[in-house]
Design a protein around this motif. Structure first.
Motif, PDB file in Angstrom:
ATOM      1  N   ILE A 180      37.040  22.203  -2.781  1.00  0.00           N
ATOM      2  CA  ILE A 180      38.034  21.292  -2.196  1.00  0.00           C
ATOM      3  C   ILE A 180      39.457  21.586  -2.682  1.00  0.00           C
ATOM      4  O   ILE A 180      40.384  21.680  -1.858  1.00  0.00           O
ATOM      5  CB  ILE A 180      37.657  19.813  -2.459  1.00  0.00           C
ATOM      6  N   ILE A 185      30.958  14.554  -1.224  1.00  0.00           N
ATOM      7  CA  ILE A 185      31.552  15.832  -1.644  1.00  0.00           C
ATOM      8  C   ILE A 185      33.026  15.654  -1.970  1.00  0.00           C
ATOM      9  O   ILE A 185      33.546  16.243  -2.925  1.00  0.00           O
ATOM     10  CB  ILE A 185      31.369  16.897  -0.532  1.00  0.00           C
ATOM     11  N   ILE A 186      33.723  14.814  -1.213  1.00  0.00           N
ATOM     12  CA  ILE A 186      35.173  14.712  -1.398  1.00  0.00           C
ATOM     13  C   ILE A 186      35.589  13.549  -2.287  1.00  0.00           C
ATOM     14  O   ILE A 186      36.762  13.442  -2.629  1.00  0.00           O
ATOM     15  CB  ILE A 186      35.897  14.604  -0.034  1.00  0.00           C
ATOM     16  N   THR A 224      28.994  22.251   7.334  1.00  0.00           N
ATOM     17  CA  THR A 224      28.996  21.041   6.501  1.00  0.00           C
ATOM     18  C   THR A 224      27.835  20.101   6.798  1.00  0.00           C
ATOM     19  O   THR A 224      27.193  19.577   5.885  1.00  0.00           O
ATOM     20  CB  THR A 224      30.334  20.289   6.667  1.00  0.00           C
ATOM     21  N   THR A 276      33.463  24.253   8.221  1.00  0.00           N
ATOM     22  CA  THR A 276      33.344  23.028   9.027  1.00  0.00           C
ATOM     23  C   THR A 276      32.012  22.991   9.757  1.00  0.00           C
ATOM     24  O   THR A 276      31.329  21.963   9.790  1.00  0.00           O
ATOM     25  CB  THR A 276      34.498  22.948  10.051  1.00  0.00           C
ATOM     26  N   ARG A 331      31.807  21.102  -3.462  1.00  0.00           N
ATOM     27  CA  ARG A 331      32.787  20.196  -4.074  1.00  0.00           C
ATOM     28  C   ARG A 331      33.866  20.983  -4.810  1.00  0.00           C
ATOM     29  O   ARG A 331      35.046  20.631  -4.782  1.00  0.00           O
ATOM     30  CB  ARG A 331      32.047  19.252  -5.027  1.00  0.00           C
ATOM     31  N   LEU A 336      33.541  16.671   6.675  1.00  0.00           N
ATOM     32  CA  LEU A 336      33.056  16.329   5.334  1.00  0.00           C
ATOM     33  C   LEU A 336      32.845  14.827   5.197  1.00  0.00           C
ATOM     34  O   LEU A 336      31.850  14.366   4.643  1.00  0.00           O
ATOM     35  CB  LEU A 336      34.048  16.817   4.276  1.00  0.00           C
TER      36      LEU A 336
END
Length: 1054
Positions: free
Chosen positions: A202, A237-238, A187, A184, A199, A230
């Motif tokens: 995840i 990335i998500i 990021t 975290t 990525r 994120l």
């Protein structure tokens, strides 16, 4: 020293005040010895309590006194700081000792810090074989990375590979927790080279969180912050894993065995995803699964014997921190309404809402009403045009429900409708006001929590009634004044004071008969300094500000000076930010009524306002943990750097001659455009726009070269910052504020705002980017193409703000200069006029085209430009005149009139078609605003190319539609046309003098005419009266007595 320190700390743990006081004195003395710092590290090995005290002390001393520590001791600390992870075994002492380690690391020389990083990474790799050591190692890593992530950047790939291993160790949840905390912290600093690696983590992250939930829900809740980070820092990335994340969050939010904080975190994550990636959510068909999960949460009954927080009678009505899953479920639907096309949302949401509304369960009925309430803001146009009647009927029925929970939800929904669905909802005044007054008649009997919701609904509804409030005014004011005089409950008085402000906004001067008792009550509240009066005083100031702006200058001016003094007395006596905010509003309101009474107090007022701008209130450092251990701190801390920074922000006073300059510097410095709160950012941009307009006004009133340069310098800083924000700001509301501020600057400064080379191109490009949905706040340049015409209403509103800038640019420069940019922008506007677009889009499109054409009237080369555009614009505007929606027709009629005015003889060949179109429209049009605009359009055609209009037919038809009833601004156009016709064809005007006199009698001496138009009309009538007295007198005699007297007085005045 370590033995002595150990003994002192041991005494501090004894349950004897005398021993503790003696040990505290010894500790303060020991602090004078520089060896205290390394000694604190060495004593980590004894008992738990001593270790924890030593660790806290070390952290505080390193944090506050690093520069006082000798170089030798700094080196020793750096060497020792890796010992605690291997030796400290209690969790609490580990936490405090590692806080100390991270602070030591932060203060190391850069070369030493990199050695420290490499040492940590080496220790981590070795410790992964041993669960306990890996936990402590990862904890150390999380602490050090949290405190300073950037130096680790060269090692991010190495760390991410390490995390991939840790996240698969599902039997070691603590290690996974610290691993996620570190992830975290990293990021925001992740670069493109680490994207793919991050990525790929995840799916493992989601699995790890599922296991962490089983082990420790508190830690899991903290760890879920990784999704927020994120999304905030690098949402791409998500994006490939949005479906997995949504299904995980839905699973968590639906599980009633989990803690509220964990379920809230999951729902909050879903709302955040919808806000940032609503198109992806829709494309991946996630809307229905989300709704199917959210509705049961929203409609769940509270545990037996309990109530929902908003229904609790003794709950704090001002408490906005409702952290319940039900509250956040409603927030998810609210976010959907704000960020999704209404057509797609309502198709899936309304069946679920209707099932709830028809349920026997009161909490399900409440859920249906809450759902309708939160839809009102984001889907206002859709509801107003298609569903308002049926939804209002449902809400009104709920107000007589046998369950108070449902009635309260109905009142909330009515308040939301009244706030967001204007002006249409005010048309139901006759049905709604009796219901609301019924609630007011039982003020003293009902529970205050329920009455609060009734006031919320009443205020929002009344505020927009305007003159229609008059029949209800006696009853309303009798109720409110009674509450002010007799109610013992301060909350009830506060509600009544607030309601009087809403009544004043609608009634304005009609409130004058009630002003004396109201003002006496407000004065009484404002001079009572008891703490329990604070909320009532704040509301009293707000209402006083409203009264100053609405009651009338003559009525309020005698009290202006007293009100200013009251406000200053309160700010001097009471340190309360809400009270100061309301005081500033009062000063602003008084300045519009009686500016002179502020002059003696300007120094005091500007001083407290500048102090507010400097204030760090609401942006606090997390130092509470240190305050718990005051006995471990010494009193000689006289060089705290944080305080010094605040004290050195700027001068307390300024030379009067340079006060304006200093004010600009201070305000520009403090009103930062990257402030964390979006409301402050938006206000900062708005304020800078006001400064530009003010500087332009200064230059206009005193056109010196110095003032011109000052204005251009300010514009050269502010406009580029506006453009940068339009492109890069993430919050849609802030970008709307920026566009609004920029439009205000363009309107005021005109061509002066475009003097800088390339400025016109840059602003045109920014407008084009918004219209093409290419900005950051529109999710532009993202992962999916957006060819869908449907969009959220607020996205459409953002484009409207951008579109408003086009006519402003057109009016600021010669037409030839702007035409290349206009040619690129026009297709984007015209594209929204298609029949498949929403009513709001069609109205915006034709309205903007009309404003552009009107702007061309007054600029060099405008006629030729309008002539070239006519072939492209005529079909769009003609189609708009035939539209089924009143507003679209209205704007299209205006646009055709503006085209005729701008192009004149160049569109003479189109006059017959336009006149035929208007004739057909007039024969069946029912909407008065459309008819008013049709009259104005005919006048523009006449004034621009009189030869193309068959006046013998058109002129009588035009006069038959007068006086104007709705769009009174067009009176200027109509009566200017009459004056022009009289100057060129007096016989025709005199032949129609009877309808002209009749129409004039309705507007002369009223606010419906501005002074210039009033003078134009009076001069025309006087000339007719002198030259054609018999016909004029005959026309006057046919008027009713009151109108005859008014017109005769106006014409006979010298």
């Amino acid at each position: 020293m370590s033995g002595e320190l150990e003994q002192i700390l041991l005494q501090l743990t004894q349950p004897d005040n005398a021993i503790i006081q003696q040990a505290t004195a010894q500790l303060k003395l020991a602090f004078k010895d520089p060896a205290i710092i390394p000694a604190a590290f060495i004593v980590f090995l004894p008992s738990l309590q001593i270790r924890q005290s030593a660790a806290v002390m070390l952290r505080m001393r390193v944090k506050k006194h690093w520069k006082k520590i000798s170089l030798d001791h700094r080196e020793r600390l750096a060497a020792l700081c890796l010992i605690p992870p291997q030796s400290a075994i209690s969790k609490s002492s580990v936490l405090d000792s590692l806080d100390g380690c991270s602070l030591i690391g932060q203060n190391m020389h850069r070369s030493k810090y990199f050695e420290y990083i490499l040492c940590i990474l080496g220790t981590l790799r070795q410790s992964l074989k041993y669960p306990c050591l890996s936990q402590v190692g990862l904890l150390l890593l999380s602490k050090v990375v949290e405190s300073n992530p950037e130096p680790f950047k060269p090692h991010y790939r190495q760390l991410l590979q390490l995390f991939g291993t840790v996240l698969q160790d599902l039997d070691n949840p603590t290690a996974m927790y610290y691993c996620i905390l570190t992830l975290t912290a990293m990021t925001a600093y992740t670069g493109t080279e680490e994207m793919n690696l991050m990525r790929s983590l995840i799916p493992r992250l989601i699995i790890a969180l599922k296991h962490l939930i089983k082990a420790d829900q508190g830690q899991a809740s903290d760890a879920m912050e990784v999704f927020d980070e994120l999304m905030e820092s690098e949402v791409s990335i998500i994006v490939p894993h949005i479906a997995e994340i949504v299904h995980f969050c839905l699973e968590v939010s639906a599980d009633t065995t989990l803690t509220d904080s964990l379920r809230v975190k999951a729902l909050s994550c879903i709302a955040f995803l919808i806000r940032l990636k609503s198109k992806t959510v829709l494309k991946q068909k996630l809307l229905n699964p989300i709704l199917q999960t959210v509705f049961p949460v929203l409609s769940a009954a509270p545990p037996p014997g309990e109530e929902d927080p908003e229904d609790e009678e003794n709950g704090d009505e001002g408490d906005t921190d409702n952290e319940s899953p039900k509250h956040f479920a409603a927030q998810v639907i609210d976010t959907m309404a704000l960020h999704m096309p209404p057509e797609k949302l309502f198709q899936q949401l309304m069946p679920l809402t209707q099932v709830c509304l028809a349920s026997e369960n009161p909490y399900e009925r409440k859920a249906g009403l809450m759902c309708m309430a939160v839809l009102a803001e984001g889907c206002a146009d859709h509801i107003r045009t298609k569903l308002l009647s049926s939804m209002l009927q449902t809400v009104c029925q709920s107000l007589s429900d046998n369950n108070q929970v449902v009635r309260s939800a109905g009142l909330f929904a009515l308040g939301q409708f009244s706030e967001h669905l204007q002006p249409e909802v005010s048309k139901y005044c006759a049905e709604l006001m009796p219901l609301l007054l019924g609630y007011m008649s039982a003020l003293n009997q009902a529970k205050i929590g329920h009455i609060t919701k009734a006031f919320y609904a009443l205020e929002n509804f009344m505020e927009n009634l305007g003159s229609e409030i008059e029949p209800y005014l006696p009853t309303l004011m009798e109720t409110m004044l009674s509450a002010l005089s007799n109610a013992e409950n301060l909350k009830l008085k506060e509600l009544a004071v607030s309601a009087i402000g809403a009544i004043a906004n609608a009634a304005k001067e009609k409130l004058v008969p009630y002003f004396p008792p109201v003002i006496e009550s407000l004065k009484g509240f404002l001079t009572d300094t008891r703490d329990e009066m604070r909320a009532l005083q704040t509301q009293a100031l707000d209402t006083l500000s409203v009264l100053a702006r609405t009651i009338g200058k003559d009525v309020f001016s005698p009290l202006a000076a007293e009100c200013v003094q009251l406000g200053l007395n309160l700010t001097n006596a009471i340190d309360d930010p809400d009270l100061r905010r309301c005081t500033y509003s009062l000063f602003s309101a008084v300045s519009t009524v009686s500016p002179d009474c502020l002059s003696p107090h300007l120094t005091a007022i500007t001083t407290i306002m500048l102090l507010s701008l400097k204030s760090t209130e609401g942006v606090t450092a997390h130092l509470e943990e240190d305050k718990t251990f005051v006995l471990l701190d010494d009193d000689d801390d006289d060089d705290t750097e944080g305080d010094a920074i605040l004290d050195d922000e700027g001068p307390d006073t300024a030379d009067p001659d340079t006060a304006g300059y200093v004010s600009h510097l201070i305000i520009f410095h403090f009103m930062t455009f990257d402030f964390p709160h979006e409301d402050v950012r938006r206000a900062a941009f708005g304020a800078m726009g006001q400064f530009c307009r003010a500087q332009h006004k200064v230059w206009q009133e005193n056109p010196t070269e110095a003032n011109h340069q000052a204005m251009q310098k300010l514009l050269g800083v502010v406009l580029p910052s506006f453009l940068e924000a339009v492109r890069g700001e993430r919050e849609r509301q802030v970008v709307m504020g920026v566009l609004e501020a920029m439009n205000g600057v363009l309107k005021a400064c005109q061509g002066e705002a475009l003097q800088s080379p390339g400025r016109l191109q840059e602003i045109s490009q920014a407008i084009r980017d918004v219209l093409k949905k290419r900005t950051v706040c529109q999710d532009g340049g993202g992962d999916e193409a957006d060819d869908d015409e449907q969009q959220a209403e607020y996205d459409a509103m953002l484009q409207e703000f951008a579109g408003e800038g086009i006519p402003l640019l057109a009016s600021a420069v010669p037409a030839d200069t702007f035409q290349p940019h206009l040619n690129e922008l026009l297709p984007l506007i015209m594209n929204k006029a298609k029949s498949s677009c929403t009513v709001a889009d069609r109205s915006f499109s034709v309205g903007t085209l009309g404003e552009i054409l009107q702007s061309l009237v007054s600029v060099s080369g405008g006629r030729a430009c309008a002539g070239k555009l006519s072939n492209r614009l005529l079909p769009v505007l003609v189609a708009g005149v035939r539209d089924s929606d009143n507003e679209v027709r209205n704007n299209s009629v205006f646009g055709l009139g503006a085209l005729a005015q701008a192009a004149g003889p160049l569109v003479a060949q189109d006059y017959p078609m336009m006149l035929s179109l208007f004739s057909n429209l007039l024969s069946k049009e029912q909407d008065r605003r459309v008819i008013d605009n049709l009259c104005a359009a005919l006048c523009r055609m006449i004034m621009s190319h009189m030869e193309g209009v068959p006046l013998e037919q058109v002129f009588p038809a035009l006069l038959a539609c007068l006086p104007l009833k709705e769009d009174l601004e067009e009176n200027k156009t109509v009566y200017s046309c009459l004056a022009m016709l009289y100057s060129q064809n007096p016989a025709m005007v005199v032949s129609q003098i009877k309808p002209i006199v009749s129409a004039s009698s309705h507007v002369l001496g009223t606010k419906d005419l501005d002074p210039e138009t009033q003078n134009t009309l009076v001069m025309l009538l006087r000339d007719v009266a002198q030259r054609h007295s018999q016909k004029f007198e005959g026309a006057v005699r046919s008027l009713p007595a009151e109108q005859k007297m008014k017109l005769t007085a106006a014409v006979s005045q010298s």
